[in-house]
Design an enzyme around this catalytic site. Structure first.
Site, PDB file in Angstrom:
ATOM      1  N   GLU A 385       5.844 -48.662   2.884  1.00  0.00           N
ATOM      2  CA  GLU A 385       4.847 -49.687   2.327  1.00  0.00           C
ATOM      3  C   GLU A 385       5.786 -50.800   1.621  1.00  0.00           C
ATOM      4  O   GLU A 385       5.495 -52.021   1.849  1.00  0.00           O
ATOM      5  CB  GLU A 385       3.908 -49.283   1.146  1.00  0.00           C
ATOM      6  CG  GLU A 385       2.920 -48.009   1.840  1.00  0.00           C
ATOM      7  CD  GLU A 385       2.286 -48.437   3.028  1.00  0.00           C
ATOM      8  OE1 GLU A 385       2.029 -49.547   3.241  1.00  0.00           O
ATOM      9  OE2 GLU A 385       2.069 -47.492   3.960  1.00  0.00           O
ATOM     10  N   HIS A 388       7.174 -53.267   4.131  1.00  0.00           N
ATOM     11  CA  HIS A 388       5.941 -54.319   4.570  1.00  0.00           C
ATOM     12  C   HIS A 388       6.032 -55.431   3.731  1.00  0.00           C
ATOM     13  O   HIS A 388       5.436 -56.553   4.088  1.00  0.00           O
ATOM     14  CB  HIS A 388       4.337 -53.705   4.573  1.00  0.00           C
ATOM     15  CG  HIS A 388       4.082 -52.864   5.947  1.00  0.00           C
ATOM     16  ND1 HIS A 388       4.302 -53.434   6.832  1.00  0.00           N
ATOM     17  CD2 HIS A 388       3.675 -51.710   6.055  1.00  0.00           C
ATOM     18  CE1 HIS A 388       3.916 -52.691   7.959  1.00  0.00           C
ATOM     19  NE2 HIS A 388       3.445 -51.445   7.300  1.00  0.00           N
ATOM     20  N   GLU A 407       3.637 -52.460  11.939  1.00  0.00           N
ATOM     21  CA  GLU A 407       3.756 -50.904  11.814  1.00  0.00           C
ATOM     22  C   GLU A 407       4.940 -50.301  12.448  1.00  0.00           C
ATOM     23  O   GLU A 407       5.522 -49.384  11.807  1.00  0.00           O
ATOM     24  CB  GLU A 407       2.774 -50.508  12.198  1.00  0.00           C
ATOM     25  CG  GLU A 407       1.343 -50.943  11.514  1.00  0.00           C
ATOM     26  CD  GLU A 407       1.336 -50.540  10.059  1.00  0.00           C
ATOM     27  OE1 GLU A 407       2.236 -49.880   9.401  1.00  0.00           O
ATOM     28  OE2 GLU A 407       0.437 -51.287   9.218  1.00  0.00           O
TER      29      GLU A 407
END
Length: 966
Positions: A385, A388, A407
């Site tokens: 996470e 990202h 992803e």
């Protein structure tokens, strides 16, 4: 978003042969059990009912010339900013509904003259103001045309404003709305999560916007390229805390009611709607400051924070943020990093900018009851996470057809970030097992799909949801790892930093990354490629599947072919590259590295690198499995590798020992080598103690278990596995001092679990006694669990399988009373291990009762039951009988259907089962299959391949296991 697992995500250590293999995918891709009502929420007197003429007919009957009948927004209007005020009510109203009210002002620029405003809206009821659902005004002197009418188009999820005149290109306008929505427990948009604090039920208002549910919270241009700034202002009960992407600017009492607080947050950077988050809760936090003065906070239920369950996540967040700032050569873009564990959450986690949301199991860790795999999950999901926050949030793909870039990239670098935080664990090696090996099983089907698809092939929310699969995550990670390997990590990072600096706060397509990586290649001379980055990588991105590279050591010929699990299957998807790849081939000869070779997009060539003379000389290709392909050899080279493995396996890198096992079993499935050759590759395991080769073998042999655990083959197979695993079981018994301590390394701790699970499930009496005695000790003293957290999943499962109603009921009671989600998850999966049909049937009924099984866990629990050979038939009957209800309750865009279809059909290997599956498809064409559409086609293809494989190999497999089990 973390897959959660997909899921999962994904450790592959929980005892594949116990019948819970489905969990490896589920953790990654855990999904919501939706109960959102199909009808609109009850309306307050000030709310307009939904337009009774709202479009609801199938898309094929709609006039596609009308822009509101198309799922993609027109490019006529571009949002600049939003001001959003939201007020969640955390107790039900007189109709028994939880609701929220809100108001929004969106400022947008007209790019092309138009007489219609089309903005996303889903399940929102609007206040009628001046006769319409919206108020429109001009900015800086521009005059808006009058509103003719407004309508809500349910199918395409739009609020449409018809105007009496044209909006002027280049002019700015503002549009106000007031609305009400249901704060449902459907895990989508602005939704409700609940938990118990003592005997008190607590409510959290939270969000999940990706991919297309920001529109369920407020009207917005809900596409990733429609970036804007956001001013978020929640109005919430005074004793609650509000969080959002940014730090609060102010917090004041609501003038008309001091029991409510108005918290206004700072304006966000320019960002996509799917990355928004806002949460109202009574959670508490622990806090730290990173060396770069970024505020880091971990939020969770007060009891979890007070017991220290957030400390590990806090400890690793700072180092991981610093790692990525250096890796990207770009500072963290925000002032703070909040991470919050939610009791009810759809995916594994979601990368909302500055406010990352998690399932509790992906964020919280209790060293007293959590296992080493729980700890690894926390560090890898946190790394995913946080990766990202730059790649995906700062720079965002233009449309969901390039989701793989977001992803896949995060799924690759999560291993790098986690490795930095835990440098002794060798986590980077696990990408081969967790991602590359697992996804090849899907990518070897003719019904697979390329990583990147044309944008016009991805339109509906269900089509978008379908992209959140293992191809996107795991294949994406694998090909990016391959790219980084042949470029070198330094060149890869240089191009990546240039890409991020150039496109900060903007949107891109995958070709933009190729261009910046090419610039890095052009800036130096040490690394020479056979073609441009684009020419090499487009073959891996734009065509599905992967090659099998065959090395013939007798003549030096190296060739490639599109690998298909069923070589007779019909590939209907055309490829501009004729299913040929530009392949980087690394190799070693007798343990000595050779120079890298490129197979340059041709079917075959010849090179002396791959010619071998002498009885004891061998070639091994694809070192450390950095390439996304499988390797086959001539029979003589296979035999030499087997001899090397049985005499001195350490000459071959441990990752490649796993590769030899994995590739041979896949090649045997595709009839490229005899199945007995693949089985011969497992003979050396009787002396192997490393995790990766054992895990590769157990994963591969799990297919044999699925095909044969209902036949006469299974007895000799269990005898062989018992023989092979006994030395491993004794090895770990010795180094753990009779199971009283844990091994030192992560990999050894994982292989200890493999040793126990494999020994118990294959009838080693000492193992069965061990798990039964440990479980009995716990039953005799429930407040003192003697089972080490690492071993609980396998001990619980085997003890329940060996026991009866008493053991199951005890585990169920412990599950119901579990206060830590990691412990609850272990028990929930183990409860599916029972050998009693009636118990499994009862458990299956519990999955539809949210008071027993949380909605987020319902599908994964059903899948766990299906993975049990006894439960599989029960679940298949259940799915056939209840598909329409499941589809309505879970929602057509949910991730659950793909996992459910895969889990329930994974054993199918007879003509009767194929007929059942084909009839199931025909019976439910009207209902549809949502995000499970592709999974159903893959299940049909896999079943046909299974039938053929069993028919062709059953006798040979039975004979081999019989001969080698003595």
């Amino acid at each position: 978003m973390a897959k959660g697992f997909y899921i999962s995500k994904s450790l592959g250590i929980l005892g594949i042969l116990l019948g819970v293999a489905a969990l490896c995918t589920i953790v990654a891709l855990s999904v919501v059990y939706r109960q959102e009502k199909n009808k609109n929420t009850s309306q307050s007197p000030s709310m307009a009912p939904l337009n009774p003429t709202a479009t609801s007919s199938p898309a094929t009957t709609l006039d596609q010339n009308l822009p509101w009948n198309r799922y993609r927004l027109p490019k006529t209007l571009i949002p600049d900013s939003y001001n959003v005020v939201l007020r969640p009510y955390l107790s039900p109203n007189s109709q028994g509904l939880y609701i929220f009210t809100g108001s929004s002002t969106v400022r947008f620029t007209c790019q092309e003259a138009t007489n219609v405003i089309i903005i996303h809206s889903k399940k929102l009821n609007y206040t009628i103001t001046q006769g319409h659902r919206v108020v429109l005004r001009g900015v800086r002197g521009s005059q808006p045309p009058a509103i003719a009418s407004t309508e809500l188009v349910e199918l395409t999820e739009y609020l449409v404003v018809h105007l009496q005149g044209q909006l002027v290109a280049g002019s700015q306008y503002e549009m106000d709305t007031q609305f009400q929505g249901e704060l449902a427990d459907d895990l989508a948009g602005f939704y409700r999560s609940e938990y118990m604090e003592g005997n008190v039920r607590k409510v959290v208002a939270t969000t999940q916007m990706q991919a297309a549910d920001a529109r369920k919270s407020f009207p917005c241009f809900d596409e990733p390229a429609m970036k804007a700034t956001f001013n978020i202002t929640p109005i919430h009960p005074r004793d609650y805390t509000a969080l959002s992407n940014m730090l609060p600017r102010s917090s004041t009492a609501l003038p008309e009611d001091p029991n409510w607080t108005v918290t206004e947050f700072h304006t966000t950077p320019k960002m996509s709607t799917y990355l928004l988050a806002y949460i109202v809760s009574e959670f508490t936090n622990i806090e730290a400051q990173s060396p770069n003065n970024v505020q880091i906070r971990i939020w969770a239920r007060p009891s979890a924070i007070s017991e220290g369950h957030g400390q590990y996540a806090l400890n690793v967040t700072g180092p991981i943020l610093n790692f990525f700032a250096n890796h990207y050569n770009t500072p963290y873009p925000l002032e703070k990093s909040d991470q919050i564990g939610l009791p009810d959450f759809n995916a594994g986690a979601m990368e909302n900018w500055g406010l990352v949301t998690y399932r509790e199991s992906a964020l919280l860790f209790d060293p007293l009851v959590s296992s080493i795999s729980n700890k690894e999950r926390v560090v890898t999901v946190v790394a995913h996470e946080l990766a990202h926050q730059w790649f995906g949030n700062l720079v965002t793909v233009d449309w969901w057809n390039d989701l793989w870039l977001n992803e896949g990239f995060a799924s690759y670098v999560e291993y790098l970030g986690a490795d930095y935080a835990e440098p002794t664990w060798n986590l980077k090696d696990l990408i081969v097992l967790n991602e590359l090996h697992s996804v090849m099983a899907v990518d070897a089907l003719a019904s697979s799909h390329p990583l990147s698809s044309p944008a016009d092939e991805v339109n509906t929310p269900a089509q978008i949801s379908e992209l959140f699969d293992s191809i996107t995550y795991s294949k994406g990670a694998s090909v990016l790892r391959m790219l980084s390997s042949f470029l070198t990590e330094d060149l890869f990072k240089e191009g990546l930093a240039s890409y991020l600096h150039t496109f900060a706060y903007q949107n891109t397509i995958y070709l933009d990354l190729w261009e910046h990586l090419q610039q890095a290649v052009n800036s130096q001379s040490a690394i020479q490629l056979p073609a441009s980055v684009r020419d090499i990588m487009d073959r891996w991105i734009l065509q599905m599947g992967f090659p099998v590279v065959t090395v013939n050591t007798t003549n030096g010929i190296i060739s490639q072919h599109h690998f298909l699990l069923d070589p007779t299957s019909n590939v209907t998807r055309p490829s501009d590259f004729n299913y040929l790849w530009i392949v980087p081939v690394s190799s070693m000869r007798n343990g000595v590295l050779e120079q890298e070779f490129w197979l340059e997009g041709v079917e075959q060539t010849q090179n002396s690198l791959f010619r071998v003379e002498g009885d004891n000389n061998w070639i091994l290709a694809n070192l450390n499995v950095t390439g996304y392909y499988q390797v086959n050899y001539d029979e003589g080279n296979w035999k030499k590798l087997q001899t090397q493995l049985q005499t001195n396996p350490s000459v071959i890198p441990v990752i490649n020992r796993a590769q030899i096992i994995h590739d041979a079993f896949n090649l045997a499935s595709a009839q490229k080598v005899p199945v007995t050759l693949a089985l011969d590759n497992t003979l050396f395991l009787i002396r192997e103690t490393e995790y990766m080769p054992w895990q590769a073998a157990l994963s591969s042999l799990n297919y044999f278990k699925l095909m044969f655990d209902r036949s006469e083959v299974y007895g000799p197979m269990k005898n062989y596995l018992s023989k092979q695993v006994r030395p491993l079981f004794e090895h770990f018994k010795n180094i753990t001092n009779d199971w009283t301590r844990r091994p030192d390394t992560l990999m050894d701790q994982y292989n200890e679990i493999n040793a126990i699970s494999t020994a118990c499930s294959n009838g080693i009496q000492e193992c069965e006694t061990l798990v039964s005695d440990l479980f009995k000790q716990w039953m005799d003293d429930p407040s003192n669990n003697p089972i080490h957290p690492n071993l609980r999943t396998t001990v619980y499962c085997n003890a329940i399988a060996l026991g009866g109603e008493r053991e199951w009921d005890f585990a169920w009671e412990q599950f119901r009373n579990a206060t830590l989600v990691n412990e609850a998850d272990k028990l929930r999966s183990a409860l599916a291990c029972s050998n009693e049909v009636w118990i499994l049937n009862r458990y299956l009924s519990y999955t539809l009762n949210p008071d027993y099984i949380r909605r987020q866990d319902a599908t994964s629990t059903i899948n766990s039951i299906a993975s049990n050979v006894i439960g599989q038939t029960l679940v298949w009957d259940f799915v056939q009988s209840n598909w329409k209800k499941l589809f309505e309750d879970f929602g057509g865009g949910s991730f659950s259907f793909a996992n459910l279809i895969r889990a329930v059909t994974r054993r199918f290997s007879t003509e009767y089962e194929l007929q059942q599956l084909e009839q199931f498809r025909l019976n439910n064409l009207d209902t549809g299959f949502g995000s499970g559409t592709r999974a159903l086609e893959q299940a049909l293809e896999q079943t046909r391949a299974n039938i053929k494989w069993v028919q062709e190999n059953k006798e040979a497999v039975l004979a081999w296991f019989t001969a080698n089990s003595a």
